[in-house]
Structures are given as structure tokens and as C-alpha cells.
Design an enzyme around this catalytic site. Structure first.
Site, short mmCIF file in Angstrom:
data_model
loop_
_atom_site.label_atom_id
_atom_site.label_comp_id
_atom_site.label_asym_id
_atom_site.label_seq_id
_atom_site.Cartn_x
_atom_site.Cartn_y
_atom_site.Cartn_z
N LYS A 1 0.84 -1.20 0.00
CA LYS A 1 0.00 0.00 0.00
C LYS A 1 0.87 1.25 0.00
O LYS A 1 1.89 1.30 0.71
CB LYS A 1 -0.89 -0.03 1.25
CG LYS A 1 -1.88 1.13 1.35
CD LYS A 1 -2.71 1.01 2.62
CE LYS A 1 -3.74 2.11 2.78
NZ LYS A 1 -4.52 1.98 4.02
N SER B 1 -9.42 1.97 3.29
CA SER B 1 -8.57 2.67 2.36
C SER B 1 -7.58 1.77 1.63
O SER B 1 -7.02 2.19 0.62
CB SER B 1 -7.79 3.75 3.09
OG SER B 1 -6.99 3.18 4.12
N SER C 1 -9.49 -0.33 7.57
CA SER C 1 -8.98 -0.24 6.20
C SER C 1 -8.31 -1.48 5.63
O SER C 1 -8.02 -1.50 4.43
CB SER C 1 -8.01 0.94 6.08
OG SER C 1 -8.75 2.12 5.93
N1 GLN Z 1 -12.68 4.43 6.87
C1 GLN Z 1 -12.08 4.87 8.09
C2 GLN Z 1 -11.67 6.31 7.93
O1 GLN Z 1 -11.99 6.88 6.95
C3 GLN Z 1 -10.90 4.01 8.44
C4 GLN Z 1 -9.74 4.25 7.56
C5 GLN Z 1 -8.55 3.41 7.92
O2 GLN Z 1 -8.66 2.39 8.59
N2 GLN Z 1 -7.39 3.86 7.48
O3 GLN Z 1 -11.05 6.87 8.75
#
Ligand code: GLN
Length: 486
Positions: free
Chosen positions: A80, A155, A179
Site C-alpha cells: 500500500k 482505504s 482499512s
Molecule cells: N474508513 C475509516 C476512515 O476513513 C478508516 C480508515 C482506515 O482504517 N485507514 O477513517
């Protein structure tokens, strides 16, 4: 079976027996990427030359009788794009880091390389990992390999899509509120978020430092155990990484669930969730019971506060972490008449709307006069959420529930409504707030043929319990063998 479809453990066995070379394997993956990534758009940056050089080195190791090759020798993986890679552009999905080339590797990347892995490239992500769909990437949206009109989740959507579309054998993601697990659920792969502190965060571009954790995305549970074993363990460069020895995770995959106590939280079946998701998860619990697990209904009474708590703490930490992007130290710099103007135009042009929203929310929550009402209160409720799990894990070994309330939504469906988007993480946020571990694995499909994720949570440092439960379920079912047609 074609080479790109192999799991890590299958590829490892066949590389060792000399059935094909690491170069052949990497070439097969690079061809696959060329064939499908125009549609899927999982990768932000490809590194074919470095990958082939690493594959050649792997072949030399595999052919040498003197050296014992590392456990991932010749295995093509993706990373990532929030994890620093030395000499390779690392953007965090943001314009502000469009041209950032880190001078060092994140510890997890260095560990993959030391184990002999081949790194194919960097995968797409919501900007600074803020999002649940990759639509917040400053570059493009990744598509769900099961239905190209839908999001892959986020994400770590690029990593999940790359694994599901067989564009790598496994990938690293990061999980601050879901994420790794949420995109794994949406893409029908395995995604494991370890306990906070199990894996080093050194070289991970920080979002919310008390919640961020590096995790793995793979095609089955065995592969998750293998990758986790490589990246886990103490790192003197991350003071929050734990000094505990790393168990041999693969050894916990016994297939035996007798005597394992499984908790099913009432609060994880809520009005408004997709009925097919509830059905699939309830059926999965029955499978666990058939395999000999003892199933108990449990309560996690503070679950309903998790979303509000997370959306105070995560933005608060983000607002502090993102102060460093000022046009002086990293990435983008837009000149202005004064220093102040340079700061504001750099940040104004460098950050996208969701990142700006988080910085404003976080700055507000931390500001004098509001700190006690918002940030401090959120930290207090966080303690209660953690205490819910402490109580639960006195009675059960693992907790099982859905990964998400619905399957993958359509591109554009929630991008105009941040609250709707935030809701797709209601079942994953609590584990980050509590510091415990959790994984998602496939447990069915909805009527549209989209994958459904089963979440298996373990206590802090209880990765083996979660893996053991997930593996036994996986062995008893066929869901993980289904692949999208591209
Ligand atoms: N969707 C959550 C956010 O927008 C978690 C994102 C993540 O785990 N990086 O913060």
C-alpha cells in the site's frame, strides 16, 4: 492453475521444488497486471525492473546450497502506498506527496525484502488512508474486481483489489478503523489487522498514531499467517511495538475448534444492515458450532459510541500528524508572497476535501475550550469500549460478527455523504480503539454475487486464536476458492 492464481504457500512449495523459477512467477504476475489493471486500477506505481532484479536474486538463493532462502523467497507482493519504499515514489494517495521518494524503507517493507519477497509495486489508497472506498485517492478510484462499477472498499482498496484480481499473491495494507478488513470483505479476500503494537509502524505515513496498524491481505488464512510472521515483532525504531516473541502463526492452524469459545455480540446485528449479510454471518456461526466451538451470545454495550469516538480521536491525531506537510519538509511546495501564504497555498492545493475536513474536525476537537468536551470525553469512552472487550475475552476466546453492514457499494453512491461512508466501518472501528486484533474472511455472497466478510476478533496478542478459528472455518467451506472473472 495459472501461476498468478497461486496462493503464497502453493507458490512457495513449487518454487522450492523447482517447478518454475521466481523470474517466471514474477513475469506471470507482471503480465497479469498488464492484462487487467487498466480495468481494476489497483496500482499507483509499478516497479517491474526492481521486481525482476529481486526475482533473479531469489532464483540465485533458491539454487544455492549454502544459503537458506527466506520464507518469502521469490513471492510477488504489493505494498500500500502509505508505506515508505526506498527510492520508490510513495504518495499516500495525496497530491502533497505526488513526487515524494523516501530515502528509507518502512520496517515492514525491509522485513519482506529480507525474507526474499519480490515487490511488484505500490497500491492505491484513499488520501492518507482516510476513507472506505479509494474514492478519496487524489489519483483515481480503484474498482472492485467482482463488479467494476463498485468500490473495492478502502482505504487499502488497491491492495485488496490486487489480491482479488490475482495481480499479486499477497499485499500489505494499513488499518486505522477498518482499512484492511473492510476492503478484504468487499473483495472476498482475507485481511488481518494485528493487535496494536504487534507490527512496527516505522516508515508508515501516519494517519492516527494510536490506531494505525499494518496488516496483510491474502487469498487464504494460511497466507495471512505466513505474511504476519514475517512482518510482526519488536522494532527499536517504533517505541509502541511490543517486545513479545512472535509465535509461529502457521502452527496455530490446526483445523480443530473443539473447546474454542466463540462470542457473538448482539450489538453487531443492527437494523438497516443488509439481510443477506446477517444470514451469511449467522450461517457461519453455525458452521463454527458444527466444528465443535462453543457459541455464546455476548454484549459489547458501548459499541454504539464507537463511531463518534473514532471520528473525534482519529481526526484529532490526523490534524497533528498532517501539520508536517508545510511545503518545507516534504513533497509539494507552492510559492507565495510570504511564508504564511506559501503554507496555506501548499496545503490548500495539496490536500483533498476529505483530508481538509478531518484536519478541521480534529483541530476543533483539540482546541482550547472544546478539548474536554470532545477529545477528552472521547478518550474516556474509548476506555469503556476497550473494557467491553476485556470483559468479553474473560468468557470467550474469539468474537465473531460481520465485517461490514453491507456488501460493496457503487462508485459514487456514498462519496457525497461522509456520514454514510463512515458508517461502513461501524463493525471494524472498535478493534482499533481497543487495540485488539481482527481479521475478515469470505463467508458467502449476496444476491448480486458480491462477497460477504466474516470478522473474527481476538484479544490483544491473541492473533493465534483468531487465525485458528478462521482457518477451521475456511477449511470447512468453499468461499475462499471463488474468484472473480475478469
Ligand atoms: N474508513 C475509516 C476512515 O476513513 C478508516 C480508515 C482506515 O482504517 N485507514 O477513517
Amino acid at each position: 492453475m495459472r501461476l498468478h492464481q497461486l496462493t503464497i504457500h502453493e507458490a512457495r512449495d513449487r518454487l522450492t521444488s523447482g517447478e518454475f523459477s521466481a523470474v517466471e512467477l514474477s513475469e506471470a504476475l507482471l503480465e497479469r497486471i498488464l492484462a487487467v489493471d487498466n480495468d481494476v486500477k489497483a496500482y499507483l506505481t509499478l516497479t517491474p525492473e526492481e521486481a525482476l532484479a529481486q526475482a533473479h536474486a531469489a532464483d540465485r538463493l533458491l539454487g544455492s546450497s549454502q544459503e537458506r532462502p527466506g520464507s518469502l523467497v521469490g513471492i510477488p507482493l504489493a505494498v500500500k502506498d502509505v508505506l515508505c519504499t526506498q527510492g520508490i515514489r510513495t504518495t499516500a494517495g495525496s497530491r502533497v506527496l505526488d513526487n515524494f521518494v523516501p530515502p528509507y524503507d518502512a520496517t515492514v517493507v525491509a522485513r519482506l525484502k529480507a525474507a526474499g519477497a519480490v515487490i511488484l509495486g505500490k497500491t492505491n489508497t484513499d488520501e492518507f488512508a482516510m476513507g472506505s472506498s479509494t474514492e478519496n485517492s487524489a489519483f483515481f478510484t480503484t474498482r472492485n474486481p467482482w463488479d467494476l462499477d463498485r468500490v473495492p472498499g478502502g482505504s487499502s482498496g488497491g491492495s485488496a483489489a490486487a489480491v482479488a484480481a490475482a495481480e499479486c499473491l499477497g499485499a500489505l495494507g494499513t488499518d486505522t478503523g477498518g482499512s484492511v478488513r473492510q476492503p478484504a470483505g468487499f473483495c472476498g479476500v482475507v485481511g488481518f489487522k494485528p493487535s496494536y503494537g504487534r507490527v512496527s509502524r516505522y516508515g508508515l505515513i501516519a494517519f492516527a498514531s494510536s490506531l494505525d496498524q499494518v496488516g496483510v491481505l491474502t487469498r487464504d488464512v494460511t497466507d495471512a499467517a505466513l505474511l504476519l510472521e514475517v512482518i510482526a515483532g519488536h522494532d527499536p525504531r517504533d517505541s509502541t511495538s511490543i517486545g513479545l516473541p512472535v509465535p509461529e502463526y502457521a502452527a496455530s492452524l490446526t483445523g480443530d475448534l473443539r473447546g474454542v469459545r466463540v462470542g457473538v455480540p448482539r450489538e453487531y446485528f443492527v437494523a438497516g444492515m443488509q439481510s443477506k449479510v446477517e444470514e451469511a454471518v449467522r450461517a457461519a456461526v453455525d458452521v463454527l458450532a458444527d466444528l465443535g466451538a462453543e457459541v455464546h451470545e455476548i454484549g459489547l454495550p458501548h459499541t454504539e459510541y464507537a463511531l463518534s469516538v473514532y471520528y473525534l480521536i482519529a481526526p484529532a491525531e490526523a490534524s497533528a500528524n498532517l501539520a508536517r506537510y508545510d511545503g518545507v519538509r516534504y513533497g509539494l511546495r507552492v510559492e507565495g508572497e510570504s511564508l504564511r501564504e506559501m503554507y496555506t497555498t501548499t496545503r490548500g492545493q495539496g490536500f483533498g476535501p476529505e483530508v481538509k475536513r478531518r484536519i478541521m474536525l480534529g483541530t476543533y476537537a483539540l482546541s482550547a475550550g472544546y478539548y474536554d468536551a470532545y477529545y477528552l470525553k472521547a478518550q474516556q469512552v474509548r476506555t469503556l469500549i476497550k473494557a467491553d472487550f476485556d470483559v468479553a475475552f474473560e468468557k470467550v476466546d474469539v468474537v465473531v460478527g460481520p465485517t461490514t453492514p453491507s456488501t460493496a457499494f457503487r462508485i459514487g453512491e456514498k462519496s457525497g455523504d461522509p456520514l454514510q461512508m463512515y458508517l461502513s466501518d461501524v463493525f471494524t472501528l472498535s478493534m482499533n480503539l481497543a487495540g485488539i486484533c481482527g481479521l475478515s474472511l469470505p463467508c458467502g455472497f449476496d444476491d448480486a454475487g458480491l462477497p460477504i466478510g466474516l470478522q473474527v476478533m481476538g484479544p490483544a496478542w491473541g492473533e493465534e486464536q483468531a487465525l485458528r478459528t478462521a482457518y477451521a472455518y475456511e477449511q470447512a467451506t468453499e468461499w475462499h476458492t471463488q474468484r472473480p472473472v475478469l
